[in-house]
Design an enzyme around this catalytic site. Structure first.
Site, PDB file in Angstrom:
ATOM      1  N   HIS A 186       0.778  -1.132  -0.082  1.00 38.63           N
ATOM      2  CA  HIS A 186       0.089  -0.038   0.187  1.00 38.63           C
ATOM      3  C   HIS A 186       0.997   1.309  -0.079  1.00 38.63           C
ATOM      4  CE1 HIS A 186       0.454   1.062   4.293  1.00 38.63           C
ATOM      5  NE2 HIS A 186       0.477  -0.226   4.635  1.00 38.63           N
ATOM      6  N   ASP A 188       0.041   4.425   1.370  1.00 39.04           N
ATOM      7  CA  ASP A 188      -0.460   5.395   2.472  1.00 39.04           C
ATOM      8  C   ASP A 188       0.387   5.038   3.618  1.00 39.04           C
ATOM      9  OD1 ASP A 188      -2.072   3.280   2.464  1.00 39.04           O
ATOM     10  OD2 ASP A 188      -3.252   4.366   3.902  1.00 39.04           O
ATOM     11  N   ASP A 222       6.625   0.607   6.703  1.00 42.55           N
ATOM     12  CA  ASP A 222       5.269   0.398   6.352  1.00 42.55           C
ATOM     13  C   ASP A 222       4.778   1.206   5.592  1.00 42.55           C
ATOM     14  OD1 ASP A 222       2.732  -0.594   6.748  1.00 42.55           O
ATOM     15  OD2 ASP A 222       2.542   0.363   8.606  1.00 42.55           O
ATOM     16  N   GLU A 256      -5.048   1.680   2.874  1.00 46.66           N
ATOM     17  CA  GLU A 256      -5.026   0.502   3.729  1.00 46.66           C
ATOM     18  C   GLU A 256      -4.889   0.948   5.462  1.00 46.66           C
ATOM     19  OE1 GLU A 256      -2.810  -2.414   6.600  1.00 46.66           O
ATOM     20  OE2 GLU A 256      -2.178  -0.491   6.218  1.00 46.66           O
ATOM     21  N   GLU A 257      -4.297   2.206   5.791  1.00 44.24           N
ATOM     22  CA  GLU A 257      -4.197   2.402   7.153  1.00 44.24           C
ATOM     23  C   GLU A 257      -5.508   2.777   7.924  1.00 44.24           C
ATOM     24  OE1 GLU A 257      -1.794   1.797   8.691  1.00 44.24           O
ATOM     25  OE2 GLU A 257       0.193   1.851   7.375  1.00 44.24           O
ATOM     26  N   ASP A 285       1.378 -10.285   1.005  1.00 41.66           N
ATOM     27  CA  ASP A 285       1.136  -8.918   1.568  1.00 41.66           C
ATOM     28  C   ASP A 285       2.106  -8.794   2.775  1.00 41.66           C
ATOM     29  OD1 ASP A 285       0.422  -6.475   1.708  1.00 41.66           O
ATOM     30  OD2 ASP A 285      -1.613  -6.866   2.460  1.00 41.66           O
ATOM     31  N   HIS A 584       4.859   2.238  12.933  1.00 39.76           N
ATOM     32  CA  HIS A 584       3.912   3.331  13.415  1.00 39.76           C
ATOM     33  C   HIS A 584       3.896   4.212  14.771  1.00 39.76           C
ATOM     34  CE1 HIS A 584      -0.291   1.820  11.397  1.00 39.76           C
ATOM     35  NE2 HIS A 584       0.850   1.440  10.987  1.00 39.76           N
TER      36      HIS A 584
END
Length: 614
Positions: A186, A188, A222, A256-257, A285, A584
């Protein structure tokens, strides 16, 4: 992985599990000898633990030193056993990326530039995607960046833009009868709170690479690392004249987030329409699990399961008024009581034959030379699993792999220091065990909240779940719950509070699952068969681990949209977890070696797919 929880990584049991004292348990041994002249064998039956479960019933003998003499596995333990290890798989050419200095410099610069385009997903982004809306400016820039960085891929593969920004590349195979392979990532990233920017070693969107090879910034781990590696592999293979036998799909979402409904959702719908149910061979993934050291051995852990999730909303509504004439408990006080009792009655950690983490422990028991003998014995003995789960579950990271967790994340109430709060609200996030369900989690919370409501003589309104088959009414209805939990609170444990009532039916306690539904745990990918052999064999070749172990994903990924496409879903970081840091959170970073190993793994996976049949 969506949510702010991605700072977790698969724990090393060597650091988390202490060698339990042998004297802490009562062990009863019963020895029965049977002599059979025909076979010339002696069978030893041993009863282990206070439950007196005979280990020989499982088809094997346990010696005083914990050594297992295996005479075959019974159903319960076979289900939880470490999977059969496969040989390294090496088909076609190899790309030794770690030794390719020119490419390493190019890859590092690409990843740095990617980090400099934030593409942040906020919870309040509009559901409808208008490409001219300024909120999508950075995602639009990132799409342009991909076209500029990988013109060869854009030129040679069929590229479809879905819902303005999601990207589906199709590399058509020479044999249309073979199911496609799906690789996902992803674009984002999660936000960086203003209050934490000063804590970063390097600015979060600078993309700084330090002298030691670390690339710093939001999205480095990420998961722009994975996205760029996949495209780089496609670029390399095109340059080499590679022609895939089976179609290869590259699917990149952009939200996705925040759950993926704008990106991965429409992408999955398109692929399902095109290829049909179970029309994809397998997909890979992002994940939490990768290559790690434990008990003196190197392991690669593949995420074959994914936890469910649900947000529980609690609301307490009481009369307002001036703070000079307060009731004994305000709405905030009552809500605090509810939360206190929910936290005092968590779901217990557990190890069962189907628990993904048990398979990890079984692999560590089999291949880890430094695992304590008594721990080996306990992992082998199902009678010990409940107590073992409680002990290792004291580590909160391991605990997340062993059952449903709860986290009180949002709490609000009151607007003025001299005005009684009329409404207090909390949102509690549940990560649902791989083997549980949304309904089981909701019933558990209802039982606890209903006990408090009864003690206060307050009305409890519970909104029903929205089912997949029919959209149920969200009208509140009084519900009495009679569920039973081994770890629940009985009425005597409720804090002493004088019962009181309110005059209006609009006052009371309300509980619901946000949006009326949660996310069920994902179907578990089998740790055997042709697909597992391909993925595990590729991993053995690239990383040379002593063991491949199943594990699970404790956060959520875009794969939740793809359950109908394939039974084989892999969530994996193809790198040493020591080289991927701080998902994160402050100082997210990845070492260039981790990015290069990710690239090499995807390259070898596609090479190994040539001639492979599922």
């Amino acid at each position: 992985m969506s949510l702010e929880e991605k700072h977790y990584v698969l724990p090393s049991p060597g650091a988390a599990v202490a060698d339990p004292p042998a004297a802490s348990r009562k062990i009863t041994k019963i020895l029965l000898f049977q002599w059979a002249f025909l076979f010339g064998c002696v069978y030893l039956f041993v009863t282990v633990s206070s439950r007196k479960v005979n280990s020989s019933v499982l088809g094997r003998q346990v010696t005083d030193t914990g050594e297992i003499r295996d005479h075959g596995w019974s159903g319960l333990e076979k289900e939880g056993r470490c999977p059969t290890q496969v040989d390294p798989l090496d088909i076609g050419s190899s790309w030794h990326v770690m030794k390719d200095n020119a490419y390493a410099a190019k890859a590092a610069a690409r990843l740095q530039r990617a980090i400099q385009i934030p593409g942040v997903s906020y919870d309040d982004l509009p559901r409808h995607v208008d490409p001219l809306d300024p909120v999508w400016k950075e995602i639009s820039r990132f799409n342009e960046f991909l076209d500029l960085e990988f013109p060869t891929v854009t030129e040679h593969l069929d590229l479809e833009i879905v819902n303005s920004f999601a990207r589906l590349y199709t590399w058509k195979g020479t044999d249309p009868s073979l199911k496609p392979i799906l690789l996902m990532a992803h674009m984002d990233v999660v936000p960086v709170p203003d209050a934490t920017v000063h804590r970063w070693t390097h600015p979060p969107f600078e993309g700084k690479m330090d002298k030691d090879g670390w690339i710093w910034g939001r999205g480095s781990a990420d998961c722009k690392n994975t996205l760029l590696a996949i495209l780089a592999v496609a670029e390399k293979l095109i340059e080499e004249g590679f022609e895939p036998e089976r179609t290869i799909l590259l699917s990149f979402g952009f939200d996705e987030e925040i759950g993926g409904p704008r990106g991965a959702g429409p992408l999955a719908d398109l692929m399902l329409k095109r290829y049909g149910p179970n029309g994809i061979s397998f997909l890979v993934d992002e994940g939490f699990t990768g290559v790690d050291e434990a008990y003196g051995a190197k392991f690669a852990s593949l995420g074959l399961a994914e936890k469910g999730s649900m947000n529980l909303v609690l609301e307490v509504d009481t009369p307002g008024g001036h703070s000079s004439v307060p009731p004994e408990h305000t709405s905030i006080g009552i809500l605090s009581l509810l939360i206190t009792h929910l936290e005092a009655s968590p779901f217990r950690p557990k190890l069962t034959a189907a628990t993904p983490y048990l398979k990890y422990l079984q692999c560590a028991e089999r291949f880890g030379p430094d695992m304590p003998t008594d721990l080996k014995r306990r992992i082998r003995n199902p009678a010990e699993w409940d107590d073992l789960a409680e002990e290792i579950g004291e580590d909160r990271t391991i605990r997340a792999f062993l059952g449903t967790t709860q986290a009180v994340d949002i709490f609000s109430g009151g607007i003025k220091s001299n005005a009684l709060p009329e409404v207090a609200t909390a949102v509690i996030n549940y990560r649902i065990d791989f083997l549980s369900s949304v309904n089981e989690t909701y019933v558990h919370t209802q039982e606890i909240v209903s006990r408090i409501a009864r003690s206060l003589n307050m009305t409890l309104d519970i909104s029903p779940l929205v089912t997949a088959d029919s959209i149920q009414s969200h009208d509140h209805a009084h519900v009495h719950v009679d569920a039973h939990f081994s770890n629940g609170l009985d009425d005597s444990s409720i804090l002493a509070i004088e019962p009181h009532s309110v005059s209006s039916s609009s006052y009371g306690i309300r509980m619901k699952v946000q949006d009326g539904r949660g996310l069920e745990p994902a179907p578990i990918t089998p740790a055997e068969g042709k697909v597992f052999e391909l993925v595990a064999g590729t991993t053995r070749k690239v990383f040379e681990p002593v063991g491949i172990s199943p594990s699970g994903m404790i956060a959520n990924t875009d794969t939740k949209w793809d359950w109908n496409l394939t039974e084989h879903i892999y969530r994996f970081v193809p790198a040493s977890l020591e080289l991927v840091k701080n998902f994160h959170t402050v100082d997210e970073r990845i070492h260039i070696d981790a990015h290069l190993s990710t690239t090499e793994w995807f390259y070898k996976l596609l090479q190994n797919s040539q001639g492979w049949r599922d």
